[in-house]
Design an enzyme around this catalytic site. Structure first.
Site, PDB file in Angstrom:
ATOM      1  N   ASP A  21       0.818  -1.223   0.000  1.00  0.00           N
ATOM      2  CA  ASP A  21       0.000   0.000   0.000  1.00  0.00           C
ATOM      3  C   ASP A  21       0.848   1.268   0.000  1.00  0.00           C
ATOM      4  O   ASP A  21       0.478   2.282   0.590  1.00  0.00           O
ATOM      5  CB  ASP A  21      -0.960   0.019   1.208  1.00  0.00           C
ATOM      6  CG  ASP A  21      -1.724  -1.278   1.319  1.00  0.00           C
ATOM      7  OD1 ASP A  21      -2.275  -1.699   0.297  1.00  0.00           O
ATOM      8  OD2 ASP A  21      -1.750  -1.874   2.413  1.00  0.00           O
ATOM      9  N   LYS A  37       1.971   2.124  -4.988  1.00  0.00           N
ATOM     10  CA  LYS A  37       2.653   1.576  -6.170  1.00  0.00           C
ATOM     11  C   LYS A  37       1.837   1.826  -7.429  1.00  0.00           C
ATOM     12  O   LYS A  37       2.382   2.067  -8.492  1.00  0.00           O
ATOM     13  CB  LYS A  37       2.863   0.063  -6.005  1.00  0.00           C
ATOM     14  CG  LYS A  37       3.824  -0.290  -4.895  1.00  0.00           C
ATOM     15  CD  LYS A  37       4.004  -1.782  -4.782  1.00  0.00           C
ATOM     16  CE  LYS A  37       2.772  -2.523  -4.341  1.00  0.00           C
ATOM     17  NZ  LYS A  37       2.267  -2.174  -3.011  1.00  0.00           N
ATOM     18  N   GLY A  95      -4.865  -4.321  -4.876  1.00  0.00           N
ATOM     19  CA  GLY A  95      -5.759  -3.231  -5.281  1.00  0.00           C
ATOM     20  C   GLY A  95      -4.931  -1.985  -5.496  1.00  0.00           C
ATOM     21  O   GLY A  95      -4.631  -1.271  -4.558  1.00  0.00           O
ATOM     22  N   HIS A  96      -4.519  -1.763  -6.739  1.00  0.00           N
ATOM     23  CA  HIS A  96      -3.716  -0.565  -7.040  1.00  0.00           C
ATOM     24  C   HIS A  96      -4.655   0.567  -7.442  1.00  0.00           C
ATOM     25  O   HIS A  96      -5.334   0.482  -8.454  1.00  0.00           O
ATOM     26  CB  HIS A  96      -2.739  -0.842  -8.186  1.00  0.00           C
ATOM     27  CG  HIS A  96      -1.583  -1.691  -7.753  1.00  0.00           C
ATOM     28  ND1 HIS A  96      -0.690  -2.259  -8.621  1.00  0.00           N
ATOM     29  CD2 HIS A  96      -1.170  -2.053  -6.522  1.00  0.00           C
ATOM     30  CE1 HIS A  96       0.216  -2.936  -7.947  1.00  0.00           C
ATOM     31  NE2 HIS A  96      -0.049  -2.829  -6.672  1.00  0.00           N
ATOM     32  N   GLN A 114       2.119  -6.358  -3.850  1.00  0.00           N
ATOM     33  CA  GLN A 114       2.569  -6.662  -2.497  1.00  0.00           C
ATOM     34  C   GLN A 114       3.967  -6.045  -2.324  1.00  0.00           C
ATOM     35  O   GLN A 114       4.388  -5.284  -3.179  1.00  0.00           O
ATOM     36  CB  GLN A 114       2.586  -8.171  -2.191  1.00  0.00           C
ATOM     37  CG  GLN A 114       1.212  -8.761  -1.992  1.00  0.00           C
ATOM     38  CD  GLN A 114       0.462  -8.932  -3.290  1.00  0.00           C
ATOM     39  OE1 GLN A 114       0.983  -9.459  -4.223  1.00  0.00           O
ATOM     40  NE2 GLN A 114      -0.757  -8.465  -3.328  1.00  0.00           N
TER      41      GLN A 114
HETATM   42  P1  GDP Z   1      -0.774   0.380  -3.747  1.00  0.00           P
HETATM   43  O1  GDP Z   1      -1.474  -0.912  -3.555  1.00  0.00           O
HETATM   44  O2  GDP Z   1       0.664   0.346  -3.347  1.00  0.00           O
HETATM   45  O3  GDP Z   1      -0.989   0.953  -5.119  1.00  0.00           O
HETATM   46  O4  GDP Z   1      -1.428   1.416  -2.770  1.00  0.00           O
HETATM   47  P2  GDP Z   1      -2.971   1.718  -2.579  1.00  0.00           P
HETATM   48  O5  GDP Z   1      -3.604   2.007  -3.878  1.00  0.00           O
HETATM   49  O6  GDP Z   1      -3.613   0.683  -1.739  1.00  0.00           O
HETATM   50  O7  GDP Z   1      -2.869   2.990  -1.633  1.00  0.00           O
HETATM   51  C1  GDP Z   1      -2.431   4.176  -2.057  1.00  0.00           C
HETATM   52  C2  GDP Z   1      -3.539   5.184  -1.796  1.00  0.00           C
HETATM   53  O8  GDP Z   1      -2.962   6.445  -1.630  1.00  0.00           O
HETATM   54  C3  GDP Z   1      -4.486   5.322  -2.959  1.00  0.00           C
HETATM   55  O9  GDP Z   1      -5.752   5.685  -2.492  1.00  0.00           O
HETATM   56  C4  GDP Z   1      -3.874   6.442  -3.752  1.00  0.00           C
HETATM   57  O10 GDP Z   1      -4.788   7.151  -4.552  1.00  0.00           O
HETATM   58  C5  GDP Z   1      -3.363   7.346  -2.667  1.00  0.00           C
HETATM   59  N1  GDP Z   1      -2.154   8.088  -3.026  1.00  0.00           N
HETATM   60  C6  GDP Z   1      -1.188   7.733  -3.883  1.00  0.00           C
HETATM   61  N2  GDP Z   1      -0.172   8.616  -3.865  1.00  0.00           N
HETATM   62  C7  GDP Z   1      -0.522   9.563  -2.970  1.00  0.00           C
HETATM   63  C8  GDP Z   1       0.135  10.751  -2.491  1.00  0.00           C
HETATM   64  O11 GDP Z   1       1.249  11.089  -2.867  1.00  0.00           O
HETATM   65  N3  GDP Z   1      -0.563  11.471  -1.553  1.00  0.00           N
HETATM   66  C9  GDP Z   1      -1.792  11.106  -1.097  1.00  0.00           C
HETATM   67  N4  GDP Z   1      -2.380  11.865  -0.173  1.00  0.00           N
HETATM   68  N5  GDP Z   1      -2.410   9.995  -1.512  1.00  0.00           N
HETATM   69  C10 GDP Z   1      -1.786   9.235  -2.436  1.00  0.00           C
END
Ligand code: GDP
Length: 441
Positions: A8, A11, A35-36, A216
């Site tokens: 999370d 990515k 869930g990206h 992951q």
């Molecule tokens: P992933 O699985 O690594 O892609 O991460 P997730 O999608 O689960 O979580 C990332 C969350 O943070 C998502 O809701 C993104 O839209 C949000 N997000 C991504 N980059 C940023 C950022 O730089 N700042 C903020 N506030 N939110 C972000």
């Protein structure tokens, strides 16, 4: 591109950013547990089993050989993307990716419940999406692969074998309708399913840019993570090569993605966890809730012991630090630089074998100066002027991370929007990392 923490790290957003220059984006591990989240002008999209390349014209999104795919959910995801007009690139699914079956979901829940009954502390808190059992069957050689779905006799024969080994599980759906459903879904997905190895080797040989999109994260690696609180695959750079079929000699950059703080879902050690009001603040402001499961994430502070470990294990050539806006407006930002073990010795580098030992360490923090809130005016300046508009204390924070890990910070995420990532320029040759002591616990 590799997750450097417990998952999370955003990515999805960073790979979408990097995909702008890529001709191929390949997912190499995991399945519907992922869930990206990507914020597009058309609205949010959460990708589960497809690579973010499918969102971009001229790009090929590959669901790679190392994945475990739930075909019915994959079809739903594709239809939904088509309905929203977002399937702009090409989707390719490796014929070698394994099929995740309803029986795996049942088994996942059954196994974790069994752990809880035997010892409540031993429950892993898996997503219950069947990932672990699907990988078990892959390595147990009971599995069905995506390419097998076009051969009804093979599907039937493997299902019968699987049901024989899993006869102890409650509530298995009857074989006949399941076999029919798999074959029918397979036929509808068939236009996407093909060998991906030669396609990717040819792409690399032509000099096309290929992005391997991690799912992951490092500390959940089945061998190098906080075992047994890990996932069932290798979310590391080495795993990305294995799960895509691209030779390791073709790898030139490895971007590690880490949040400016840290979160973890499910059970397992988390040395810098903050269960107090500041942790609650991170959860609220950072929106720390699972994109796939809706589960609340545990929150805490950036842990440089773990980040150094991830950097060395993956060979990061640069870092992307995300969500710096979440910490905006704080006076100071704690960053863990080393641990104190129960016997009083200190550790800066390495991970203990046993998760329970990691749970006993005391993090030692440096408190760095905070930076201002990322209000719209500041965001606008960063969009216009680039990295030079980032507040000085934030630049010092990023420099501190680079010094402490020996890996330059190349990208910074300062908001969820697609354009809210700033490039700091090409990474400088890594500085000499500070002396690191080996884990002695
Ligand atoms: P992933 O699985 O690594 O892609 O991460 P997730 O999608 O689960 O979580 C990332 C969350 O943070 C998502 O809701 C993104 O839209 C949000 N997000 C991504 N980059 C940023 C950022 O730089 N700042 C903020 N506030 N939110 C972000």
């Amino acid at each position: 591109m590799i997750g450097a923490q417990f998952g999370d790290e955003a990515k999805g957003k960073i790979s979408d950013f990097l995909a702008a220059d890529a001709r191929y984006v390949v997912r190499s591990a995991g399945g519907p547990n992922t869930g990206h989240t990507i914020h597009l002008p058309e609205g949010n999209v959460v990708l589960h089993q497809v690579a973010c390349g499918v969102l971009r014209h001229g790009c090929v999104g590959v669901s790679g050989p190392g994945m475990v795919l739930q075909p019915m959910k994959l079809e739903e995801e594709v239809l939904e993307l088509q309905r929203r007009g977002l399937l702009r690139g090409e989707l390719v699914v490796s014929e070698r990716a394994h099929v995740l079956l309803p029986v795996h979901e049942i088994e996942d829940a059954w196994q974790d419940d069994l752990r809880a009954v035997k010892n409540p502390g031993a429950q892993l808190g898996t997503t219950r999406r069947g990932i672990g059992p699907a990988y078990e069957d892959r390595y147990g050689r009971w599995g069905i692969r995506m390419g097998d779905l076009s051969r009804p006799a093979v599907v039937r024969e493997r299902l019968e074998l699987l049901y024989a080994v899993k006869a102890h599980l409650p509530g298995l759906p009857p074989i006949d309708p399941l076999a029919a459903q798999l074959v029918e879904t397979g036929a509808r997905l068939a236009p996407y399913v093909r060998p991906t190895e030669t396609m990717l080797w040819d792409a690399v040989a032509r000099g096309d840019s290929v992005l391997l999109e991690g799912a992951q994260s490092t500390l959940l690696d089945v061998d190098f993570g906080t075992y047994p609180y890990v996932t069932s695959s290798h979310p590391t750079s080495a795993g990305a090569m294995m799960g895509s079929g691209i030779p390791p000699t073709e790898l030139d950059t490895v971007v590690g993605v880490a949040k400016a703080y840290c979160t973890r879902v499910g059970a397992g050690p988390f040395p810098t966890e903050d269960s107090g009001p500041r942790g609650e603040f991170l959860r609220r402001v950072g929106g720390e809730r699972g994109a796939t499961t809706g589960r609340e994430r545990r929150t805490g502070w950036l842990d440089l012991v773990l980040l150094r470990y991830a950097a060395r294990l993956n060979g990061f050539t640069s870092l992307a630090i995300t969500k710096v806006d979440v910490l905006g407006g704080e006076d100071t930002v704690p960053v863990c630089v080393q641990y104190v073990l129960p016997d009083g010795t200190t550790v800066r580098d390495g991970l203990p074998l046993d998760a329970s030992d990691l749970a006993k360490v005391q993090p030692v923090y440096e408190r760095l100066d905070g930076w201002p809130l990322f209000h719209e005016r500041l965001k606008e300046r960063v969009r216009r002027e680039g990295a030079s508009a980032l507040p000085v204390p934030l630049r010092q924070f990023l420099e501190f991370i680079a010094q402490e890990t020996g890996v330059p910070v190349e990208y910074v995420g300062y908001g969820p929007g697609r354009e809210e990532t700033v490039w700091l320029g090409p990474p400088a040759p890594p500085g000499r990392p500070r002396a690191m002591t080996a884990w002695s616990g």
